[in-house]
Design an enzyme around this catalytic site. Structure first.
Site, PDB file in Angstrom:
ATOM      1  N   ARG A 109       0.880  -1.188   0.000  1.00  0.00           N
ATOM      2  CA  ARG A 109       0.000   0.000   0.000  1.00  0.00           C
ATOM      3  C   ARG A 109       0.898   1.213   0.000  1.00  0.00           C
ATOM      4  O   ARG A 109       1.718   1.391   0.919  1.00  0.00           O
ATOM      5  CB  ARG A 109      -0.912   0.007   1.234  1.00  0.00           C
ATOM      6  CG  ARG A 109      -1.645   1.323   1.417  1.00  0.00           C
ATOM      7  CD  ARG A 109      -2.704   1.277   2.496  1.00  0.00           C
ATOM      8  NE  ARG A 109      -3.857   0.513   2.056  1.00  0.00           N
ATOM      9  CZ  ARG A 109      -5.063   0.563   2.650  1.00  0.00           C
ATOM     10  NH1 ARG A 109      -5.256   1.349   3.687  1.00  0.00           N
ATOM     11  NH2 ARG A 109      -6.058  -0.171   2.195  1.00  0.00           N
ATOM     12  N   HIS A 136      -7.596   0.498  -6.072  1.00  0.00           N
ATOM     13  CA  HIS A 136      -7.757  -0.378  -4.895  1.00  0.00           C
ATOM     14  C   HIS A 136      -8.422  -1.677  -5.390  1.00  0.00           C
ATOM     15  O   HIS A 136      -9.593  -1.940  -5.110  1.00  0.00           O
ATOM     16  CB  HIS A 136      -8.616   0.334  -3.848  1.00  0.00           C
ATOM     17  CG  HIS A 136      -8.506  -0.206  -2.461  1.00  0.00           C
ATOM     18  ND1 HIS A 136      -7.681  -1.274  -2.129  1.00  0.00           N
ATOM     19  CD2 HIS A 136      -9.135   0.153  -1.299  1.00  0.00           C
ATOM     20  CE1 HIS A 136      -7.803  -1.515  -0.839  1.00  0.00           C
ATOM     21  NE2 HIS A 136      -8.672  -0.685  -0.317  1.00  0.00           N
ATOM     22  N   GLN A 139     -10.270  -4.222  -3.092  1.00  0.00           N
ATOM     23  CA  GLN A 139     -11.540  -3.681  -2.607  1.00  0.00           C
ATOM     24  C   GLN A 139     -12.636  -3.937  -3.632  1.00  0.00           C
ATOM     25  O   GLN A 139     -13.736  -4.388  -3.288  1.00  0.00           O
ATOM     26  CB  GLN A 139     -11.386  -2.168  -2.346  1.00  0.00           C
ATOM     27  CG  GLN A 139     -12.629  -1.523  -1.795  1.00  0.00           C
ATOM     28  CD  GLN A 139     -12.903  -1.951  -0.364  1.00  0.00           C
ATOM     29  OE1 GLN A 139     -12.026  -1.862   0.486  1.00  0.00           O
ATOM     30  NE2 GLN A 139     -14.117  -2.403  -0.092  1.00  0.00           N
ATOM     31  N   ASP A 231     -17.493   6.810  -0.599  1.00  0.00           N
ATOM     32  CA  ASP A 231     -16.186   6.704   0.069  1.00  0.00           C
ATOM     33  C   ASP A 231     -15.886   8.080   0.659  1.00  0.00           C
ATOM     34  O   ASP A 231     -16.539   9.078   0.312  1.00  0.00           O
ATOM     35  CB  ASP A 231     -15.124   6.269  -0.971  1.00  0.00           C
ATOM     36  CG  ASP A 231     -13.736   6.066  -0.382  1.00  0.00           C
ATOM     37  OD1 ASP A 231     -13.609   5.943   0.860  1.00  0.00           O
ATOM     38  OD2 ASP A 231     -12.758   6.028  -1.163  1.00  0.00           O
ATOM     39  N   CYS A 271     -16.571   1.358   1.376  1.00  0.00           N
ATOM     40  CA  CYS A 271     -15.370   0.534   1.565  1.00  0.00           C
ATOM     41  C   CYS A 271     -14.859   0.601   3.001  1.00  0.00           C
ATOM     42  O   CYS A 271     -14.108  -0.282   3.419  1.00  0.00           O
ATOM     43  CB  CYS A 271     -14.273   0.967   0.602  1.00  0.00           C
ATOM     44  SG  CYS A 271     -13.864   2.711   0.730  1.00  0.00           S
ATOM     45  N   ARG A 299     -13.279  -9.045   1.942  1.00  0.00           N
ATOM     46  CA  ARG A 299     -11.867  -8.742   1.719  1.00  0.00           C
ATOM     47  C   ARG A 299     -11.013  -9.968   2.050  1.00  0.00           C
ATOM     48  O   ARG A 299     -10.102 -10.344   1.317  1.00  0.00           O
ATOM     49  CB  ARG A 299     -11.410  -7.550   2.589  1.00  0.00           C
ATOM     50  CG  ARG A 299     -12.037  -6.210   2.223  1.00  0.00           C
ATOM     51  CD  ARG A 299     -11.603  -5.719   0.858  1.00  0.00           C
ATOM     52  NE  ARG A 299     -10.157  -5.638   0.739  1.00  0.00           N
ATOM     53  CZ  ARG A 299      -9.424  -4.599   1.159  1.00  0.00           C
ATOM     54  NH1 ARG A 299      -9.998  -3.541   1.690  1.00  0.00           N
ATOM     55  NH2 ARG A 299      -8.099  -4.602   1.002  1.00  0.00           N
TER      56      ARG A 299
HETATM   57  N1   CP Z   1     -11.244  -0.478   2.937  1.00  0.00           N
HETATM   58  C1   CP Z   1      -9.951  -0.542   3.306  1.00  0.00           C
HETATM   59  O1   CP Z   1      -9.050  -0.753   2.477  1.00  0.00           O
HETATM   60  O2   CP Z   1      -9.736  -0.370   4.630  1.00  0.00           O
HETATM   61  P1   CP Z   1      -8.324  -0.095   5.311  1.00  0.00           P
HETATM   62  O3   CP Z   1      -7.838   1.236   4.802  1.00  0.00           O
HETATM   63  O4   CP Z   1      -8.613  -0.064   6.777  1.00  0.00           O
HETATM   64  O5   CP Z   1      -7.377  -1.192   4.936  1.00  0.00           O
HETATM   65  N1  NVA Z   2     -10.175   6.515  -0.874  1.00  0.00           N
HETATM   66  C1  NVA Z   2      -9.747   6.075   0.428  1.00  0.00           C
HETATM   67  C2  NVA Z   2      -9.933   4.605   0.585  1.00  0.00           C
HETATM   68  C3  NVA Z   2      -9.539   4.031   1.910  1.00  0.00           C
HETATM   69  C4  NVA Z   2      -9.761   2.553   1.992  1.00  0.00           C
HETATM   70  C5  NVA Z   2      -8.290   6.448   0.629  1.00  0.00           C
HETATM   71  O1  NVA Z   2      -7.508   6.288  -0.312  1.00  0.00           O
HETATM   72  O2  NVA Z   2      -7.945   6.928   1.713  1.00  0.00           O
END
Ligand code: CP
Ligand code: NVA
Length: 314
Positions: A109, A136, A139, A231, A271, A299
């Protein structure tokens, strides 16, 4: 015959063909069924497999589900924290060249999507995108499995995303386009998706029977939707823009009246993490038409499914 996913990366939702999505969904459903019954898996297809987890942004769901998922299937997760100085102490390429000598895969990430593509290019072991500024993909896999479970299929289903044309939207648009869905987006001016991702999603939709619709007005786009998805308005890395974003997104809240407008059988999706009272009301997120926790549950299983397909023994 479906192409094997053995040794495959997942960097973008565009990386999988329709039959490959179905294959991951089927494997995930089987794992989910077994896990719900016994809280464990009799087969251990990831025994002896080691996967590095690199998180340069915060996470609850993704960290826990990758680590627990690996453990549940006999594999092992190695958390590489700030201690490795990713791209600072050592270049991404040098890290990639070292890791492939020792372990079997990398979950990452990070911010810039090009870091993930560079990592994948430099290393022979599979790389799994756990969220970048652009996408993502795990997701989207979990979300679309939740819709498939709820509605019994995906082709022709309408998912309307309300808010920011962000990483989560990008992956849903690409995956939904591949799977023959109609993916709509209602976003305020200045917060639209990347043009190249829309162009790719439109091309994919043209050959799957799907459709991509991008507009401004949630009240015009919600009617006829099977799902309203939202989101956060401020994604990780955008904190300096918080004030301007919260002002710009007023009017883009998924509330009971918008869900009613979508249709009597429409579900609400998120999400997570969520900001109740901003992009979604507590009444909707915590209400009977929300499938947010099904998305979160999935997930674990879609990631295990992909890891088994990519890293399990052939
Ligand atoms: N939805 C999601 O990816 O959650 P986190 O950021 O907590 O991993
Ligand atoms: N769009 C959000 C998603 C988190 C799971 C971010 O990137 O922070």
């Amino acid at each position: 015959m479906t192409a094997s996913l053995h040794g495959r990366d997942l960097l973008s939702s565009a990386d999988l063909a329709r039959a490959e999505y179905e294959r991951v969904f089927d494997t995930a459903s089987e794992l989910k069924r077994e896990f719900r019954e016994t809280r464990r898996h009799a087969a251990q297809p990831l025994a002896g497999r080691n996967v590095a987890l690199i998180f340069e942004k915060q996470s609850l769901r993704t960290r826990v589900t990758f680590e627990a998922g690996l453990n549940q299937l006999g594999g092992h997760a190695l958390h590489l924290g700030e201690g490795i100085g990713f791209g600072v102490r050592e270049s991404v390429a040098d890290i990639a060249h070292n890791l492939e000598r020792w372990i079997d895969g990398i979950v990452i990430r990070t911010f810039d999507h090009s870091v993930v593509t560079e990592l994948a290019l430099e290393t022979g072991i599979p790389v799994f995108n756990a969220l970048t500024d652009d996408e993502h993909p795990f997701q989207a896999l979990a979300d679309l499995l939740a819709m498939r479970e709820h509605f019994g299929g995906l082709a022709g289903r309408v998912l309307t995303f309300i808010g920011d044309g962000n990483n989560v939207y990008h992956s849903l648009a690409l995956a939904g386009a591949i799977l023959g869905m109609e993916i709509r987006l209602a976003h305020p001016a200045g917060f639209g998706p990347h043009a190249d991702i829309i162009a790719a999603a439109e091309r994919l939709a043209a050959s799957s029977g799907g459709k991509i619709v991008v507009g401004r007005n949630p009240l015009e786009l919600a009617p006829g939707s099977d799902a309203l998805y939202t989101d956060v308005w401020v994604s990780m890395g955008q904190e300096a823009q918080s004030h301007a974003r919260v002002a710009a997104f007023a009017g883009y809240c998924v509330d009971s009246s918008l869900l009613e407008l979508a249709g009597p059988d429409a579900v609400a999706m998120h999400c997570l993490p969520a900001h109740r009272g901003q992009e979604i009301t507590a009444e909707v997120l915590d209400g009977p038409r929300s499938i947010a926790l099904e998305q979160a549950e999935n997930r674990l299983h879609v990631q295990k499914a992909f890891l088994v397909e990519s890293l399990g023994r052939e």
